[in-house]
Design a protein around this motif. Sequence first.
Motif, mmCIF file in Angstrom:
data_model
loop_
_atom_site.group_PDB
_atom_site.id
_atom_site.type_symbol
_atom_site.label_atom_id
_atom_site.label_comp_id
_atom_site.label_asym_id
_atom_site.label_seq_id
_atom_site.Cartn_x
_atom_site.Cartn_y
_atom_site.Cartn_z
ATOM 1 N N GLY A 53 3.293 -14.077 -3.851
ATOM 2 C CA GLY A 53 1.954 -13.623 -4.213
ATOM 3 C C GLY A 53 1.616 -12.230 -3.764
ATOM 4 N N VAL A 54 2.641 -11.417 -3.467
ATOM 5 C CA VAL A 54 2.414 -10.031 -3.042
ATOM 6 C C VAL A 54 1.968 -9.193 -4.230
ATOM 7 N N VAL A 55 0.942 -8.361 -4.019
ATOM 8 C CA VAL A 55 0.414 -7.500 -5.083
ATOM 9 C C VAL A 55 0.241 -6.083 -4.553
ATOM 10 N N PRO A 56 0.261 -5.076 -5.435
ATOM 11 C CA PRO A 56 -0.109 -3.731 -5.003
ATOM 12 C C PRO A 56 -1.587 -3.695 -4.655
ATOM 13 N N PHE A 110 0.826 -1.204 0.000
ATOM 14 C CA PHE A 110 0.000 0.000 0.000
ATOM 15 C C PHE A 110 0.867 1.263 0.000
ATOM 16 N N ASP A 111 0.459 2.248 -0.764
ATOM 17 C CA ASP A 111 1.039 3.585 -0.690
ATOM 18 C C ASP A 111 0.170 4.397 0.275
ATOM 19 N N LEU A 112 0.746 4.761 1.423
ATOM 20 C CA LEU A 112 0.017 5.526 2.440
ATOM 21 C C LEU A 112 0.680 6.878 2.685
ATOM 22 N N GLN A 162 1.337 -5.664 4.116
ATOM 23 C CA GLN A 162 0.462 -6.295 5.089
ATOM 24 C C GLN A 162 0.048 -7.676 4.602
ATOM 25 N N GLY A 163 0.126 -8.661 5.497
ATOM 26 C CA GLY A 163 -0.329 -9.995 5.146
ATOM 27 C C GLY A 163 0.608 -11.068 5.665
ATOM 28 N N PRO A 164 0.200 -12.333 5.589
ATOM 29 C CA PRO A 164 1.014 -13.437 6.112
ATOM 30 C C PRO A 164 2.407 -13.529 5.498
ATOM 31 N N ALA A 165 2.571 -13.063 4.269
ATOM 32 C CA ALA A 165 3.877 -13.131 3.613
ATOM 33 C C ALA A 165 4.699 -11.864 3.791
ATOM 34 N N ALA A 166 4.214 -10.936 4.613
ATOM 35 C CA ALA A 166 4.907 -9.657 4.770
ATOM 36 C C ALA A 166 6.307 -9.835 5.344
#
Length: 385
Positions: free
Chosen positions: A240-243, A68-70, A169-173
């Motif tokens: 499997g990381v995606v924007p 994410f771009d925050l 963010q996520g299990p693969a972070a």
Amino acid sequence: MPEPDPSTAAEASPPSPKTPAGAKRTALYPLHEAAGASFTDFAGYTMPLRYVSDLAEHHAVRRAAGLFDLSHMGEIEVTGQQAAELLDYALVSEVSAIQIGKAKYTMICGEDGGILDDLIVYRLEQERYMVVANAANTSVVLAALQHRGVGFTATVHDSVDDWALIAIQGPAAAATMAQVTDADLEGLRYYTILSAEVAGVPARLARTGYTGEDGFEVFCSPHDAVVIWDSLISAGAAHGVVPAGLACRDSLRLEAAMPLYGNELSAEISPYEAGLGRVVKLDKSSDFVGRQALQERSAVPVDMVRVGLRAEGRRAPRAGQEVLAAGQPVGRVTSGALSPTLGHPVAMAYVQRYLAEAGTTLDVDIRGHVVAAQVVPLPFYRRTQ
């Protein structure tokens, strides 16, 4: 919410490009555009709403990870001999008790106890804190801290343009982040922050987030944002990381029952109605803005409380819709959606206190259709690992 280098601000960013409508673009805007993102103007910024689909991005965060771009979030640094005393006075928590390298979720309230914003405060050094405000409230929080800081030996600095903010963010972070930094990620516990190199550039690395998943938030110079983003996308490809855009961030935080300012939180709502009275430190030794009003509100049961609702069928309650009991209005929905993870509609709402017990059956008026809904415990979703 957010974080960045140990004792000095990053190099100031160049002036932000503008859209024809006058909204700012983050340093990552060209990458979002090249990836086919759909954009929305939010809090004065043009931000990616989605890339492929809300559903695909939501599931990616729950099953792998999303990036994410925050950079629209508001960073405010408070420094000086009395920085802790200023924040103890300005905020409802005992900020002086935060250890260096730790963070705390807290709020800034008005004299009447209403919430002006919810915040994360990071203690970077003995006399240096970073306050991260919601994007739409940055100017309100900055002005309040500057006003409340009069008489304290401390400086309140708007550093929003000094930083870009990237969240994974996520299990693969963790597996993905481990490929781009030598930082001790196992030692970086939830709600902690450290100074580190990420993708070979200096950054502040925090284990915080707004999705209900494990993850990190990276504060870096806007000049370095592209290299960090590209490195995380490359390192995460095998996982499997995606924007991911703001749309799925909203459905993720709803499932995790994380409040959103303007929906669950406002200047008309105190921490006690929101079910967040735990952040208020009424017994701290120093006085603070809103203390008397919050003391009074804490002494009596609140009339309206925040609850979770599970609606029947496939129609999702939406913000602003009435909650009914025996056909009479008893509350209002603040956020709602068809939960991608759970497969049924969920919502947060404020209802009269006597109806807030789990298992209570209510109705929601969804555009003229009365739909049954049951009060359920929050959060709707909790990660297992």
